[in-house]
Write an enzyme that holds these catalytic residues in place. Structure first.
Site, PDB file in Angstrom:
ATOM      1  N   GLN A   1      -2.120   7.543  -7.157  1.00  0.00           N
ATOM      2  CA  GLN A   1      -2.483   8.062  -5.597  1.00  0.00           C
ATOM      3  C   GLN A   1      -0.634   9.323  -5.938  1.00  0.00           C
ATOM      4  O   GLN A   1      -1.109  10.115  -5.528  1.00  0.00           O
ATOM      5  CB  GLN A   1      -2.302   7.784  -5.293  1.00  0.00           C
ATOM      6  CG  GLN A   1      -3.566   7.810  -4.617  1.00  0.00           C
ATOM      7  CD  GLN A   1      -4.006   6.672  -3.403  1.00  0.00           C
ATOM      8  OE1 GLN A   1      -3.592   5.994  -2.677  1.00  0.00           O
ATOM      9  NE2 GLN A   1      -4.920   7.469  -2.483  1.00  0.00           N
TER      10      GLN A   1
ATOM     11  N   CYS B   1      -8.329  -2.363  -5.659  1.00  0.00           N
ATOM     12  CA  CYS B   1      -7.593  -2.034  -4.750  1.00  0.00           C
ATOM     13  C   CYS B   1      -8.266  -1.696  -4.046  1.00  0.00           C
ATOM     14  O   CYS B   1      -8.931  -1.502  -3.365  1.00  0.00           O
ATOM     15  CB  CYS B   1      -6.146  -2.042  -4.758  1.00  0.00           C
ATOM     16  SG  CYS B   1      -6.316   0.622  -4.804  1.00  0.00           S
ATOM     17  N   SER B   2      -7.610  -1.233  -1.748  1.00  0.00           N
ATOM     18  CA  SER B   2      -8.241  -0.984  -1.167  1.00  0.00           C
ATOM     19  C   SER B   2      -8.982   0.187  -1.157  1.00  0.00           C
ATOM     20  O   SER B   2      -9.945   0.402  -0.311  1.00  0.00           O
ATOM     21  CB  SER B   2      -7.818  -0.902   0.076  1.00  0.00           C
ATOM     22  OG  SER B   2      -6.256  -0.859   0.369  1.00  0.00           O
ATOM     23  N   ALA B   3      -8.398   1.198  -2.129  1.00  0.00           N
ATOM     24  CA  ALA B   3      -9.050   2.760  -1.827  1.00  0.00           C
ATOM     25  C   ALA B   3      -9.265   2.532  -2.787  1.00  0.00           C
ATOM     26  O   ALA B   3     -10.030   3.665  -3.195  1.00  0.00           O
ATOM     27  CB  ALA B   3      -7.711   3.702  -0.966  1.00  0.00           C
ATOM     28  N   GLY B   4      -9.097   1.646  -4.111  1.00  0.00           N
ATOM     29  CA  GLY B   4      -9.688   2.122  -5.661  1.00  0.00           C
ATOM     30  C   GLY B   4      -8.618   3.397  -6.119  1.00  0.00           C
ATOM     31  O   GLY B   4      -9.697   3.281  -7.331  1.00  0.00           O
TER      32      GLY B   4
ATOM     33  N   ASP C   1       0.967  -1.197  -0.282  1.00  0.00           N
ATOM     34  CA  ASP C   1      -0.067   0.303   0.088  1.00  0.00           C
ATOM     35  C   ASP C   1       0.789   1.145  -0.340  1.00  0.00           C
ATOM     36  O   ASP C   1       2.211   1.525   1.161  1.00  0.00           O
ATOM     37  CB  ASP C   1      -0.922  -0.256   0.937  1.00  0.00           C
ATOM     38  CG  ASP C   1      -2.348   0.704   0.985  1.00  0.00           C
ATOM     39  OD1 ASP C   1      -2.427   1.413  -0.094  1.00  0.00           O
ATOM     40  OD2 ASP C   1      -2.598   1.044   2.006  1.00  0.00           O
TER      41      ASP C   1
END
Length: 173
Positions: free
Chosen positions: A151, A107-110, A67
């Site tokens: 990100q 993914c976890s946050a997208g 992450d």
């Protein structure tokens, strides 16, 4: 699934071949899986218990991406992207023209890892089909659909690294 000691996602598919998992009105069966050092490909069945409708699903999970960071192995990531493409072509071969098989990336946050995968997929398609490779423009278009896609600067640089390695592998540079 945990990352850095924190729960990041709920395992919504069985973790072993031949096992089933029920979530609400849905039953998920894992038929078989193939593992590599950086990803796992699973064949799953999804069945709505009430209506008895069912669908076959392919699940390709990249397992080597921390992450807020980037994979260390561009070759492993290129192999993963090749697997995604092969699964997509296999699934499309069994679909009907009026019901194309969708590809879902998350993914976890997208946004970060998912965005880097989607941007890489688009750019590899451009390379493979002799289309212009314009990373900044492609990212701008993706961000119009989902803010914060890709990100970090490191993720953006990683996409470039993957494309360079892909071209080296194909001996085009």
């Amino acid at each position: 699934m945990k990352e850095e000691g924190r729960d990041k996602c709920f395992p919504y598919w069985p973790q072993e071949d031949g096992k089933q998992l029920q979530i609400g009105e849905f039953q998920i069966t894992r038929h078989f899986s193939l593992s590599s050092p950086t990803y796992v490909t699973c064949s799953l069945s999804l069945r709505h218990i009430v209506s008895q409708r069912h669908r076959e699903v392919w699940h390709v999970q990249y397992t080597d991406w921390p992450d807020h960071s980037c994979p260390a192995d561009t070759q492993g990531f290129i192999a993963f992207m090749g697997e995604v493409d092969a699964v997509r072509r296999h699934a499309a071969a069994g679909s009907y023209e009026d019901h194309p098989t969708p590809t879902v990336v998350h993914c976890s946050a997208g946004v970060g890892r998912s965005g880097a995968v989607i941007l890489t997929d688009i750019m590899l398609h451009c390379l493979d089909h002799n289309q212009p490779v314009d990373l900044p423009n492609a990212l701008t278009h993706l961000r119009l659909q989902r803010m914060l896609t890709v990100q970090t600067v490191a993720q953006y640089q990683f996409v470039y690294s993957v494309l360079i390695q892909y071209l080296k592998n194909s001996r085009l540079i």
